[in-house]
Design a protein around this motif. Structure first.
Motif, mmCIF file in Angstrom:
data_model
loop_
_atom_site.group_PDB
_atom_site.id
_atom_site.type_symbol
_atom_site.label_atom_id
_atom_site.label_comp_id
_atom_site.label_asym_id
_atom_site.label_seq_id
_atom_site.Cartn_x
_atom_site.Cartn_y
_atom_site.Cartn_z
ATOM 1 N N CYS A 71 0.851 -1.185 0.000
ATOM 2 C CA CYS A 71 0.000 0.000 0.000
ATOM 3 C C CYS A 71 0.887 1.236 0.000
ATOM 4 O O CYS A 71 2.017 1.210 0.511
ATOM 5 C CB CYS A 71 -0.979 0.027 1.166
ATOM 6 N N SER A 72 0.386 2.288 -0.587
ATOM 7 C CA SER A 72 1.113 3.551 -0.621
ATOM 8 C C SER A 72 1.327 4.052 0.801
ATOM 9 O O SER A 72 0.412 4.022 1.626
ATOM 10 C CB SER A 72 0.318 4.578 -1.434
ATOM 11 N N GLU A 73 2.530 4.504 1.086
ATOM 12 C CA GLU A 73 2.798 5.033 2.418
ATOM 13 C C GLU A 73 1.990 6.299 2.673
ATOM 14 O O GLU A 73 1.529 6.541 3.784
ATOM 15 C CB GLU A 73 4.290 5.329 2.566
ATOM 16 N N TYR A 74 1.793 7.106 1.627
ATOM 17 C CA TYR A 74 1.122 8.391 1.776
ATOM 18 C C TYR A 74 -0.197 8.429 1.006
ATOM 19 O O TYR A 74 -0.404 7.674 0.055
ATOM 20 C CB TYR A 74 2.034 9.525 1.282
ATOM 21 N N ILE A 75 -1.067 9.295 1.428
ATOM 22 C CA ILE A 75 -2.296 9.582 0.686
ATOM 23 C C ILE A 75 -1.908 10.486 -0.481
ATOM 24 O O ILE A 75 -1.395 11.585 -0.278
ATOM 25 C CB ILE A 75 -3.328 10.272 1.584
ATOM 26 N N LEU A 76 -2.139 10.034 -1.697
ATOM 27 C CA LEU A 76 -1.615 10.742 -2.872
ATOM 28 C C LEU A 76 -2.537 11.836 -3.386
ATOM 29 O O LEU A 76 -2.068 12.796 -4.009
ATOM 30 C CB LEU A 76 -1.331 9.744 -3.996
ATOM 31 N N LEU A 77 -3.824 11.708 -3.129
ATOM 32 C CA LEU A 77 -4.767 12.718 -3.605
ATOM 33 C C LEU A 77 -6.101 12.518 -2.904
ATOM 34 O O LEU A 77 -6.325 11.506 -2.229
ATOM 35 C CB LEU A 77 -4.969 12.639 -5.121
ATOM 36 N N ALA A 78 -6.974 13.487 -3.060
ATOM 37 C CA ALA A 78 -8.362 13.361 -2.608
ATOM 38 C C ALA A 78 -9.227 13.003 -3.806
ATOM 39 O O ALA A 78 -9.060 13.558 -4.893
ATOM 40 C CB ALA A 78 -8.840 14.669 -1.984
ATOM 41 N N HIS A 79 -10.148 12.063 -3.602
ATOM 42 C CA HIS A 79 -11.007 11.627 -4.708
ATOM 43 C C HIS A 79 -12.239 10.938 -4.134
ATOM 44 O O HIS A 79 -12.123 10.106 -3.235
ATOM 45 C CB HIS A 79 -10.252 10.647 -5.611
ATOM 46 N N ARG A 80 -13.398 11.284 -4.641
ATOM 47 C CA ARG A 80 -14.606 10.580 -4.197
ATOM 48 C C ARG A 80 -14.569 9.146 -4.718
ATOM 49 O O ARG A 80 -13.916 8.846 -5.734
ATOM 50 C CB ARG A 80 -15.840 11.296 -4.728
ATOM 51 N N ILE A 81 -15.278 8.266 -4.023
ATOM 52 C CA ILE A 81 -15.425 6.896 -4.521
ATOM 53 C C ILE A 81 -16.241 6.889 -5.813
ATOM 54 O O ILE A 81 -15.846 6.294 -6.816
ATOM 55 C CB ILE A 81 -16.119 6.001 -3.474
ATOM 56 N N HIS A 82 -17.390 7.587 -5.797
ATOM 57 C CA HIS A 82 -18.277 7.591 -6.953
ATOM 58 C C HIS A 82 -19.172 8.822 -6.890
ATOM 59 O O HIS A 82 -19.542 9.263 -5.791
ATOM 60 C CB HIS A 82 -19.131 6.313 -6.979
ATOM 61 N N PRO A 83 -19.536 9.408 -8.041
ATOM 62 C CA PRO A 83 -20.324 10.641 -8.027
ATOM 63 C C PRO A 83 -21.807 10.457 -7.734
ATOM 64 O O PRO A 83 -22.515 11.431 -7.503
ATOM 65 C CB PRO A 83 -20.127 11.184 -9.451
ATOM 66 N N ASP A 84 -22.291 9.223 -7.719
ATOM 67 C CA ASP A 84 -23.721 8.972 -7.526
ATOM 68 C C ASP A 84 -23.871 7.802 -6.563
ATOM 69 O O ASP A 84 -23.577 6.655 -6.906
ATOM 70 C CB ASP A 84 -24.371 8.647 -8.880
ATOM 71 N N ASP A 85 -24.352 8.092 -5.339
ATOM 72 C CA ASP A 85 -24.436 6.999 -4.367
ATOM 73 C C ASP A 85 -25.535 6.001 -4.705
ATOM 74 O O ASP A 85 -25.460 4.832 -4.312
ATOM 75 C CB ASP A 85 -24.557 7.515 -2.926
ATOM 76 N N LYS A 86 -26.563 6.411 -5.447
ATOM 77 C CA LYS A 86 -27.588 5.462 -5.870
ATOM 78 C C LYS A 86 -27.014 4.453 -6.866
ATOM 79 O O LYS A 86 -27.347 3.263 -6.821
ATOM 80 C CB LYS A 86 -28.778 6.195 -6.470
ATOM 81 N N GLU A 87 -26.161 4.935 -7.766
ATOM 82 C CA GLU A 87 -25.481 4.008 -8.679
ATOM 83 C C GLU A 87 -24.585 3.054 -7.897
ATOM 84 O O GLU A 87 -24.532 1.856 -8.192
ATOM 85 C CB GLU A 87 -24.624 4.790 -9.686
ATOM 86 N N TYR A 88 -23.882 3.599 -6.935
ATOM 87 C CA TYR A 88 -22.991 2.792 -6.100
ATOM 88 C C TYR A 88 -23.752 1.657 -5.427
ATOM 89 O O TYR A 88 -23.294 0.513 -5.402
ATOM 90 C CB TYR A 88 -22.348 3.704 -5.063
ATOM 91 N N ILE A 89 -24.925 1.959 -4.935
ATOM 92 C CA ILE A 89 -25.760 0.928 -4.310
ATOM 93 C C ILE A 89 -26.241 -0.068 -5.362
ATOM 94 O O ILE A 89 -26.228 -1.290 -5.148
ATOM 95 C CB ILE A 89 -26.966 1.570 -3.593
ATOM 96 N N ALA A 90 -26.633 0.442 -6.522
ATOM 97 C CA ALA A 90 -27.200 -0.409 -7.563
ATOM 98 C C ALA A 90 -26.193 -1.424 -8.095
ATOM 99 O O ALA A 90 -26.568 -2.566 -8.398
ATOM 100 C CB ALA A 90 -27.724 0.458 -8.708
ATOM 101 N N PHE A 91 -24.929 -1.030 -8.224
ATOM 102 C CA PHE A 91 -23.948 -2.006 -8.718
ATOM 103 C C PHE A 91 -23.236 -2.738 -7.573
ATOM 104 O O PHE A 91 -22.199 -3.378 -7.757
ATOM 105 C CB PHE A 91 -22.961 -1.420 -9.730
ATOM 106 N N GLY A 92 -23.821 -2.683 -6.401
ATOM 107 C CA GLY A 92 -23.362 -3.499 -5.288
ATOM 108 C C GLY A 92 -21.994 -3.125 -4.751
ATOM 109 O O GLY A 92 -21.277 -3.984 -4.231
ATOM 110 N N ALA A 93 -21.646 -1.846 -4.858
ATOM 111 C CA ALA A 93 -20.373 -1.352 -4.338
ATOM 112 C C ALA A 93 -19.175 -2.052 -4.978
ATOM 113 O O ALA A 93 -18.098 -2.122 -4.364
ATOM 114 C CB ALA A 93 -20.320 -1.486 -2.818
ATOM 115 N N ASP A 94 -19.346 -2.547 -6.198
ATOM 116 C CA ASP A 94 -18.247 -3.187 -6.920
ATOM 117 C C ASP A 94 -17.173 -2.145 -7.219
ATOM 118 O O ASP A 94 -17.397 -1.213 -7.994
ATOM 119 C CB ASP A 94 -18.788 -3.798 -8.213
ATOM 120 N N LEU A 95 -16.016 -2.299 -6.619
ATOM 121 C CA LEU A 95 -14.968 -1.287 -6.761
ATOM 122 C C LEU A 95 -14.616 -1.000 -8.216
ATOM 123 O O LEU A 95 -14.373 0.151 -8.595
ATOM 124 C CB LEU A 95 -13.717 -1.726 -5.996
ATOM 125 N N LYS A 96 -14.612 -2.029 -9.064
ATOM 126 C CA LYS A 96 -14.201 -1.855 -10.458
ATOM 127 C C LYS A 96 -15.199 -1.038 -11.273
ATOM 128 O O LYS A 96 -14.907 -0.664 -12.402
ATOM 129 C CB LYS A 96 -13.966 -3.216 -11.114
#
Length: 249
Positions: A71-96
């Motif tokens: 794992c990276s020793e440092y946090i390299l940037l700020a970034h949201r997981i996904h722009p739409d939490d409803k989509e995130y729920i719909a695809f089952g939080a599949d990271l890919k």
């Protein structure tokens, strides 16, 4: 007798020449409570306040069979997981299927890792090449986490002052320079399905909506140990190992 002596000398010379390679192959190890981590560099990323490109420092969490978990020793940037939490729920939080995965694998990887470096990173069916740590990882004392203090991580100057208009600056838990910051895991919250598990102010774990854009991205990956050789360094944080592709036999 002389012939036997010559053969012995030749054997010892060959053994001596082979030792650096053998040592290089065995020099990567996982975390131990006694000796801590070993470190290596792989890839680059903007890291200074001015956006200067620097090698990414990785800690080796585990070495099992033919691959190492980093794992990276440092946090390299700020970034949201996904722009739409409803989509995130719909695809089952599949990271890919998330935006953060797409950035790491389709932008960061080709832009900041050489072709040779990319060839050393295992492309896993579940998570691709670059992904995030899991909640289970951050609760695992065997790999150096498992406590609030051990989970804390710090952002680069670039993460706090990035020049990419798409990204917000990384949140910091104090106005004081040097304070730690939150970062995501790949784990969906079990109590709020629109949330991703992340670190909190004390280093504890909690959740926040996946649309939050000032949480940290701390990449993780697997290295293919059959494909690489250690080319330099001593494995410390100040003098990390450098690695390259192993010579074809």
């Amino acid at each position: 007798m002389k012939s036997m002596l010559k053969l012995t000398v030749l054997f010892c010379l060959c053994l001596t020449l082979a030792l650096p390679s053998a040592c290089a192959e065995s020099s990567l190890r996982g975390y131990t409570a006694q000796d801590g981590y070993v470190y290596l560099t792989l890839g680059t990323y903007p890291q200074t306040a001015e956006g200067d490109i620097r090698p990414i420092l990785w800690r080796v969490l585990t070495v099992e069979e033919d691959r190492a978990y980093l794992c990276s020793e440092y946090i390299l940037l700020a970034h949201r997981i996904h722009p739409d939490d409803k989509e995130y729920i719909a695809f089952g939080a599949d990271l890919k299927q998330t935006e953060i995965w797409d950035y790491m694998n389709n932008e960061m990887l080709p832009a900041y890792f050489t072709e040779e470096e990319r060839s050393l990173i295992v492309d896993t069916p579940e998570f691709g090449q670059l992904f995030l740590l899991s909640r289970e990882d951050l609760n695992n004392r065997d790999i150096g986490f498992g406590t609030d203090t051990a989970r804390k991580a710090w952002g680069t100057d670039y993460a706090f002052n990035n020049t990419d208009e798409r990204f917000e600056n990384l949140f910091r838990y104090s106005n004081a320079r040097g304070a730690h910051s939150p970062y995501w895991t790949r784990t969906q919250s079990t109590t709020h399905n629109y949330g991703g598990v992340c670190t909190k102010a004390e280093g504890n774990l909690g959740y926040i909506r996946v649309v939050v854009a000032d949480e940290g991205c701390r990449p993780a990956c697997y290295l293919d140990l059959t494909a690489l050789t250690v080319t330099g360094g001593s494995g410390t944080m100040d003098n990390p190992y450098t690695v390259g592709a192993a010579a074809a036999e």
